[in-house]
Write an enzyme that holds these catalytic residues in place. Sequence first.
Site, mmCIF file in Angstrom:
data_model
loop_
_atom_site.group_PDB
_atom_site.id
_atom_site.type_symbol
_atom_site.label_atom_id
_atom_site.label_comp_id
_atom_site.label_asym_id
_atom_site.label_seq_id
_atom_site.Cartn_x
_atom_site.Cartn_y
_atom_site.Cartn_z
ATOM 1 N N ALA A 104 1.009 -0.832 -0.355
ATOM 2 C CA ALA A 104 0.183 -0.460 0.074
ATOM 3 C C ALA A 104 0.779 1.464 -0.216
ATOM 4 O O ALA A 104 -0.036 2.466 -0.667
ATOM 5 C CB ALA A 104 -1.311 0.252 0.720
ATOM 6 N N ASP B 188 -1.696 -5.570 2.791
ATOM 7 C CA ASP B 188 -1.726 -4.739 3.316
ATOM 8 C C ASP B 188 -2.966 -4.635 4.435
ATOM 9 O O ASP B 188 -3.574 -5.437 4.730
ATOM 10 C CB ASP B 188 -1.203 -3.292 2.981
ATOM 11 C CG ASP B 188 -0.216 -2.580 3.330
ATOM 12 O OD1 ASP B 188 0.708 -1.994 2.822
ATOM 13 O OD2 ASP B 188 -0.585 -2.190 4.337
ATOM 14 N N LEU C 273 0.521 -8.854 9.394
ATOM 15 C CA LEU C 273 1.022 -9.844 10.161
ATOM 16 C C LEU C 273 1.780 -9.300 10.753
ATOM 17 O O LEU C 273 2.532 -10.805 10.899
ATOM 18 C CB LEU C 273 2.011 -9.437 9.001
ATOM 19 C CG LEU C 273 1.571 -9.614 6.949
ATOM 20 C CD1 LEU C 273 2.919 -9.387 5.637
ATOM 21 C CD2 LEU C 273 1.304 -10.499 7.359
ATOM 22 N N GLY D 28 6.555 -3.575 6.885
ATOM 23 C CA GLY D 28 7.548 -3.116 8.507
ATOM 24 C C GLY D 28 6.711 -2.305 8.996
ATOM 25 O O GLY D 28 6.436 -1.158 8.219
ATOM 26 N N TYR E 56 14.142 -1.897 16.221
ATOM 27 C CA TYR E 56 13.770 -1.921 14.841
ATOM 28 C C TYR E 56 15.060 -2.414 14.204
ATOM 29 O O TYR E 56 15.247 -3.764 13.958
ATOM 30 C CB TYR E 56 13.412 -0.238 13.961
ATOM 31 C CG TYR E 56 13.728 0.157 13.153
ATOM 32 C CD1 TYR E 56 12.662 -0.454 12.583
ATOM 33 C CD2 TYR E 56 15.233 0.368 12.302
ATOM 34 C CE1 TYR E 56 12.275 -0.552 10.829
ATOM 35 C CE2 TYR E 56 14.569 0.337 10.452
ATOM 36 C CZ TYR E 56 13.497 -0.422 10.179
ATOM 37 O OH TYR E 56 13.286 -0.091 8.618
ATOM 38 N N LYS F 202 15.910 -6.295 11.981
ATOM 39 C CA LYS F 202 16.154 -6.158 11.000
ATOM 40 C C LYS F 202 17.716 -7.132 10.653
ATOM 41 O O LYS F 202 17.839 -7.779 10.196
ATOM 42 C CB LYS F 202 16.458 -5.189 10.121
ATOM 43 C CG LYS F 202 15.253 -4.412 10.106
ATOM 44 C CD LYS F 202 14.165 -4.755 9.034
ATOM 45 C CE LYS F 202 13.297 -3.426 8.709
ATOM 46 N NZ LYS F 202 12.262 -4.227 7.342
HETATM 47 P P1 NAD Z 1 5.479 2.844 4.440
HETATM 48 O O1 NAD Z 1 5.456 2.866 6.394
HETATM 49 O O2 NAD Z 1 5.711 3.203 3.513
HETATM 50 O O3 NAD Z 1 5.720 1.092 4.125
HETATM 51 C C1 NAD Z 1 5.427 -0.016 5.260
HETATM 52 C C2 NAD Z 1 3.922 -0.938 4.783
HETATM 53 O O4 NAD Z 1 3.840 -2.099 5.267
HETATM 54 C C3 NAD Z 1 3.451 0.102 5.487
HETATM 55 O O5 NAD Z 1 1.754 -0.339 3.865
HETATM 56 C C4 NAD Z 1 2.167 -0.486 6.093
HETATM 57 O O6 NAD Z 1 0.435 -0.202 6.038
HETATM 58 C C5 NAD Z 1 2.816 -2.071 5.789
HETATM 59 N N1 NAD Z 1 2.608 -2.435 7.170
HETATM 60 C C6 NAD Z 1 2.433 -1.697 8.578
HETATM 61 N N2 NAD Z 1 2.513 -3.378 9.442
HETATM 62 C C7 NAD Z 1 1.504 -3.914 8.479
HETATM 63 C C8 NAD Z 1 1.065 -5.454 9.445
HETATM 64 N N3 NAD Z 1 0.656 -5.617 10.636
HETATM 65 N N4 NAD Z 1 0.981 -6.143 8.106
HETATM 66 C C9 NAD Z 1 0.432 -5.876 6.794
HETATM 67 N N5 NAD Z 1 0.898 -4.537 6.954
HETATM 68 C C10 NAD Z 1 1.842 -4.048 7.062
HETATM 69 O O7 NAD Z 1 7.412 2.129 4.637
HETATM 70 P P2 NAD Z 1 8.884 1.796 3.488
HETATM 71 O O8 NAD Z 1 9.715 2.926 3.818
HETATM 72 O O9 NAD Z 1 8.065 0.973 2.044
HETATM 73 O O10 NAD Z 1 9.092 1.045 3.741
HETATM 74 C C11 NAD Z 1 8.940 -0.626 3.763
HETATM 75 C C12 NAD Z 1 10.009 -1.834 4.301
HETATM 76 O O11 NAD Z 1 11.220 -1.094 4.439
HETATM 77 C C13 NAD Z 1 10.084 -1.944 5.816
HETATM 78 O O12 NAD Z 1 10.335 -3.121 6.077
HETATM 79 C C14 NAD Z 1 10.861 -1.161 6.179
HETATM 80 O O13 NAD Z 1 11.656 -1.099 7.310
HETATM 81 C C15 NAD Z 1 12.217 -1.022 4.949
HETATM 82 N N6 NAD Z 1 13.783 -0.050 5.203
HETATM 83 C C16 NAD Z 1 12.299 1.473 5.512
HETATM 84 C C17 NAD Z 1 13.791 1.995 5.337
HETATM 85 C C18 NAD Z 1 13.136 4.016 4.740
HETATM 86 O O14 NAD Z 1 14.257 4.608 5.415
HETATM 87 N N7 NAD Z 1 11.949 4.414 4.480
HETATM 88 C C19 NAD Z 1 14.642 1.474 5.337
HETATM 89 C C20 NAD Z 1 15.663 0.969 5.431
HETATM 90 C C21 NAD Z 1 14.439 -0.431 5.837
#
Ligand code: NAD
Length: 256
Positions: free
Chosen positions: A10, A32, A42, A71, A151, A155
């Site tokens: 999403a 999502d 999840l 996440g 966090y 990871k």
């Molecule tokens: P985001 O918040 O835009 O997207 C995360 C998505 O996960 C959201 O759509 C949310 O609804 C979904 N989600 C959260 N909890 C959930 C659950 N219990 N069940 C199902 N879906 C769930 O964040 P993003 O930046 O796109 O992050 C995506 C991944 O990348 C994550 O695992 C995050 O830890 C990782 N990450 C992000 C960054 C960053 O700087 N943004 C850096 C390193 C890693």
Amino acid sequence: ARTYVVTGAASGIGAATAALLRTRGHRVIGIDIRNADIIADLSTADGRDTLAGAVDQASGGRIDAVIAVAGVAAPAPVTITVNYFGAVATLERLRPLLVHSDAPRAAIVSSFSTLQTTDDDVVEACLQGDEAAAVSAAETAVARDGGQTLYASSKRAISRWVRRAAISPEWAEAGVPLNAVGPGIVISPMTQPMLDNPEQRDALLQVVPMPLHGPSEPAAPAELLTWLTSPANTHVTGQVIFVDGGADASLRTGDI
Ligand code: NAD
């Protein structure tokens, strides 16, 4: 065309990955807690059951790749239950549907933060597969220091799980490459509030130096995830590949 399952579809990296795959003509089943083909939380056993059942039904029992992106970055136990146990459940529960593909692939989104301070008790409980113990260790961490390391711990644990699982018979002998990507700072709803505040942005870039291009768009990890889960990837497995503008190279200059 291949059928991909993408969690976290999403928003942010998951949404960018789903969009890229669709642009290339593939079918994507997005998961999502909101705004997706399949709604599943999840962090819960029920949500993981929903994921397994609904993907089986939607795909006719055959998928080509799983990409676990969902996440959260809260200093709370939910970060452990989603980022570690939710991701492991996604891959393990959907693995039986991959066996019918002629090029099955799997990937997870970890993080640059695996290189930061982590909580050994939390990481160990995760790798033991003991969710109750991991949540209890996370609650202890919250009481002790506000959960600042949760966090990174989630990871670190998922990256280690990927390295172990990738060479196990379930994945390697089944012919499924399994990898993690470790983004640096990605511009998404997760980081936007920090990036919009100049002081917090500077502080973040001190911790996560990104000499090449700075914080990335979600498309950067999406491109790598797409390649790792494509038929072209025959031999990359068990890797945590940083897509971080040089953060890892900046901080671990002595390591390879
Ligand atoms: P985001 O918040 O835009 O997207 C995360 C998505 O996960 C959201 O759509 C949310 O609804 C979904 N989600 C959260 N909890 C959930 C659950 N219990 N069940 C199902 N879906 C769930 O964040 P993003 O930046 O796109 O992050 C995506 C991944 O990348 C994550 O695992 C995050 O830890 C990782 N990450 C992000 C960054 C960053 O700087 N943004 C850096 C390193 C890693």
